[in-house]
Design a protein around this motif. Structure first.
Motif, PDB file in Angstrom:
ATOM      1  N   ASP A 250       0.812  -1.224   0.000  1.00  0.00           N
ATOM      2  CA  ASP A 250       0.000   0.000   0.000  1.00  0.00           C
ATOM      3  C   ASP A 250       0.844   1.273   0.000  1.00  0.00           C
ATOM      4  N   TRP A 251       2.051   1.194   0.524  1.00  0.00           N
ATOM      5  CA  TRP A 251       2.861   2.407   0.639  1.00  0.00           C
ATOM      6  C   TRP A 251       3.160   3.018  -0.728  1.00  0.00           C
ATOM      7  N   ASN A 252       3.226   2.197  -1.756  1.00  0.00           N
ATOM      8  CA  ASN A 252       3.509   2.735  -3.084  1.00  0.00           C
ATOM      9  C   ASN A 252       2.379   3.623  -3.594  1.00  0.00           C
ATOM     10  N   GLN A 253       1.148   3.356  -3.157  1.00  0.00           N
ATOM     11  CA  GLN A 253       0.057   4.254  -3.510  1.00  0.00           C
ATOM     12  C   GLN A 253       0.283   5.636  -2.906  1.00  0.00           C
ATOM     13  N   HIS A 254       0.830   5.663  -1.691  1.00  0.00           N
ATOM     14  CA  HIS A 254       1.162   6.929  -1.043  1.00  0.00           C
ATOM     15  C   HIS A 254       2.238   7.665  -1.831  1.00  0.00           C
ATOM     16  N   ARG A 255       3.263   6.949  -2.295  1.00  0.00           N
ATOM     17  CA  ARG A 255       4.331   7.596  -3.073  1.00  0.00           C
ATOM     18  C   ARG A 255       3.783   8.177  -4.375  1.00  0.00           C
ATOM     19  N   VAL A 256       2.974   7.408  -5.056  1.00  0.00           N
ATOM     20  CA  VAL A 256       2.419   7.878  -6.332  1.00  0.00           C
ATOM     21  C   VAL A 256       1.532   9.096  -6.105  1.00  0.00           C
ATOM     22  N   ALA A 257       0.724   9.071  -5.034  1.00  0.00           N
ATOM     23  CA  ALA A 257      -0.136  10.210  -4.728  1.00  0.00           C
ATOM     24  C   ALA A 257       0.678  11.460  -4.415  1.00  0.00           C
ATOM     25  N   ALA A 258       1.908  11.266  -3.929  1.00  0.00           N
ATOM     26  CA  ALA A 258       2.790  12.388  -3.616  1.00  0.00           C
ATOM     27  C   ALA A 258       3.594  12.834  -4.830  1.00  0.00           C
ATOM     28  N   GLY A 259       3.315  12.243  -5.992  1.00  0.00           N
ATOM     29  CA  GLY A 259       4.003  12.643  -7.212  1.00  0.00           C
ATOM     30  C   GLY A 259       5.332  11.956  -7.437  1.00  0.00           C
ATOM     31  N   LYS A 260       5.586  10.880  -6.713  1.00  0.00           N
ATOM     32  CA  LYS A 260       6.830  10.134  -6.861  1.00  0.00           C
ATOM     33  C   LYS A 260       6.564   8.819  -7.605  1.00  0.00           C
ATOM     34  N   ARG A 261       7.609   8.263  -8.160  1.00  0.00           N
ATOM     35  CA  ARG A 261       7.490   6.941  -8.779  1.00  0.00           C
ATOM     36  C   ARG A 261       7.403   5.872  -7.694  1.00  0.00           C
ATOM     37  N   ALA A 262       6.661   4.830  -7.991  1.00  0.00           N
ATOM     38  CA  ALA A 262       6.576   3.708  -7.064  1.00  0.00           C
ATOM     39  C   ALA A 262       7.928   3.006  -6.962  1.00  0.00           C
ATOM     40  N   ILE A 263       8.253   2.516  -5.773  1.00  0.00           N
ATOM     41  CA  ILE A 263       9.393   1.617  -5.596  1.00  0.00           C
ATOM     42  C   ILE A 263       8.826   0.216  -5.737  1.00  0.00           C
ATOM     43  N   ASN A 264       8.840  -0.308  -6.960  1.00  0.00           N
ATOM     44  CA  ASN A 264       8.179  -1.584  -7.232  1.00  0.00           C
ATOM     45  C   ASN A 264       9.146  -2.676  -7.654  1.00  0.00           C
ATOM     46  N   SER A 265      10.439  -2.435  -7.438  1.00  0.00           N
ATOM     47  CA  SER A 265      11.442  -3.451  -7.764  1.00  0.00           C
ATOM     48  C   SER A 265      12.709  -3.155  -6.986  1.00  0.00           C
ATOM     49  N   LEU A 266      13.594  -4.128  -6.971  1.00  0.00           N
ATOM     50  CA  LEU A 266      14.952  -3.941  -6.488  1.00  0.00           C
ATOM     51  C   LEU A 266      15.894  -4.135  -7.670  1.00  0.00           C
ATOM     52  N   TRP A 267      17.151  -3.723  -7.482  1.00  0.00           N
ATOM     53  CA  TRP A 267      18.159  -4.083  -8.481  1.00  0.00           C
ATOM     54  C   TRP A 267      19.411  -4.544  -7.754  1.00  0.00           C
ATOM     55  N   PHE A 268      19.781  -5.803  -8.024  1.00  0.00           N
ATOM     56  CA  PHE A 268      20.956  -6.402  -7.410  1.00  0.00           C
ATOM     57  C   PHE A 268      22.194  -6.064  -8.254  1.00  0.00           C
ATOM     58  N   TRP A 269      23.252  -5.616  -7.583  1.00  0.00           N
ATOM     59  CA  TRP A 269      24.472  -5.297  -8.317  1.00  0.00           C
ATOM     60  C   TRP A 269      25.628  -5.030  -7.349  1.00  0.00           C
ATOM     61  N   GLY A 270      26.836  -4.990  -7.918  1.00  0.00           N
ATOM     62  CA  GLY A 270      28.020  -4.569  -7.161  1.00  0.00           C
ATOM     63  C   GLY A 270      28.495  -5.548  -6.123  1.00  0.00           C
ATOM     64  N   GLY A 271      28.235  -6.847  -6.300  1.00  0.00           N
ATOM     65  CA  GLY A 271      28.539  -7.818  -5.263  1.00  0.00           C
ATOM     66  C   GLY A 271      30.021  -8.111  -5.078  1.00  0.00           C
ATOM     67  N   GLY A 272      30.353  -8.584  -3.860  1.00  0.00           N
ATOM     68  CA  GLY A 272      31.714  -9.027  -3.589  1.00  0.00           C
ATOM     69  C   GLY A 272      32.149  -8.736  -2.168  1.00  0.00           C
ATOM     70  N   GLU A 273      33.395  -9.111  -1.869  1.00  0.00           N
ATOM     71  CA  GLU A 273      34.013  -8.862  -0.575  1.00  0.00           C
ATOM     72  C   GLU A 273      34.830  -7.577  -0.625  1.00  0.00           C
ATOM     73  N   PRO A 274      35.104  -6.964   0.516  1.00  0.00           N
ATOM     74  CA  PRO A 274      35.927  -5.751   0.510  1.00  0.00           C
ATOM     75  C   PRO A 274      37.309  -6.043  -0.061  1.00  0.00           C
TER      76      PRO A 274
END
Length: 306
Positions: free
Chosen positions: A182-206
């Motif tokens: 439901d929180w994404n409806q709040h974001r859209v109503a506030a004029g923001k894009r929904a956070i409807n995905s993740l993106w995995f990247w940059g993996g590894g050890e220090p």
């Protein structure tokens, strides 16, 4: 005398308008060469990691929190995906979505159980940078950086093969959780894009070590700040040292020519600067020195003509 190196975007990011005459003349007389293009290659010209990998998540985690040692890290940044006729496209990620602490407080608890079942810990010390801590020895596939995916077909950049299967499935499950929240409806109503995905990247050890030839690095960008911190170089202070200055945000030739290059050309002529290096993301490099002013037979050069 010091060397100033300007880290610059690809020349295609600038409009095809003329540079100031004195700047064009200096470029025409400069030494220039082409090297490997791309953001990662550009940064690797200035920072050497051992082992020679590129663990963005571990680097920025250490910068953000300071607890990256002895862990395997993966960025799982918030993203916005829009379906189209051929699949889906990433239309925003990380900072571009303007996430805040409220977004983290509402969305992260819904996602954490999904990853906990695999022994992964998801948290977000910075609202635009979300992290997965993975068990030691976790083997990771190759992940695409979000800037390479932005605006493109999402599925063309998913991790491939058997090693990528788990991450493709986790991405799909995370999208379901976020799409139904439901929180994404709040974001859209506030004029923001929904956070409807993740993106995995940059993996590894220090990395075991990070080295750079620069004595100072000036940047607002988290990865560059993290690299500088890992290399143990200062972020500000005395300007009379070899410095790397991050100007990749520039999009105006007026700013580049008049505000960035011209003052440094003057410093070269006064003997306050030994050398000026312009390093563009597309792999074009210019090296300017005071003695080049005697190359009066060289024609002025516009940026897009090099």
């Amino acid at each position: 005398m010091a060397t100033a190196t300007l880290l610059l975007p690809a020349r295609s990011r600038f409009p095809a308008t003329p540079l100031p005459e004195d700047v064009a003349r200096a470029l025409g007389r400069a030494e220039r060469n082409s090297v490997e293009p791309g953001e990662r290659a550009q940064l690797q010209r200035h920072f050497q990691l051992q082992p020679a990998q590129w663990p963005v998540a571990a680097l920025t985690r250490q910068f953000d929190v300071g607890d990256a040692a002895d862990g395997v890290w993966l960025r799982a940044d918030p993203a916005n995906v829009v379906p189209d006729m051929h699949g889906a496209r990433m239309m925003g990620h990380g900072d571009t979505l303007r996430p805040d602490a409220e977004d983290v407080a509402h969305l992260l608890p819904a996602l954490q159980p999904l990853f906990a079942g695999f022994g992964f810990v998801l948290d977000a010390p910075v609202p635009s940078r979300w992290y997965l801590r993975l068990p030691r020895g976790t083997l990771l596939p190759a992940f695409a950086a979000p800037d390479d995916v932005l605006g493109d077909d999402l599925f063309a950049h998913l991790p491939e093969g058997d090693a990528g299967r788990r991450w493709r499935a986790l991405l799909t499950e995370a999208q379901v959780v976020l799409h139904q929240h439901d929180w994404n409806q709040h974001r859209v109503a506030a004029g923001k894009r929904a956070i409807n995905s993740l993106w995995f990247w940059g993996g590894g050890e220090p990395p075991q070590s990070v080295h750079t030839a620069h004595a100072q690095v000036r940047s607002r960008e988290a990865l560059l700040q993290a690299l500088a911190k890992a290399a143990g170089v200062q972020a500000d202070g005395d300007q009379q040292v070899d410095a790397l200055v991050d100007l990749r945000q520039l999009r105006s030739l007026d700013q580049l020519g008049n505000d960035a290059i011209r003052p440094l050309l003057s410093a070269l002529q006064r003997g306050e600067l030994r050398r000026l290096v312009l390093d563009f993301e597309d792999g074009m490099r210019f090296e300017l020195e005071k003695g080049q002013r005697w190359r009066f037979w060289k024609k002025p050069l516009q940026l897009h003509d090099a």
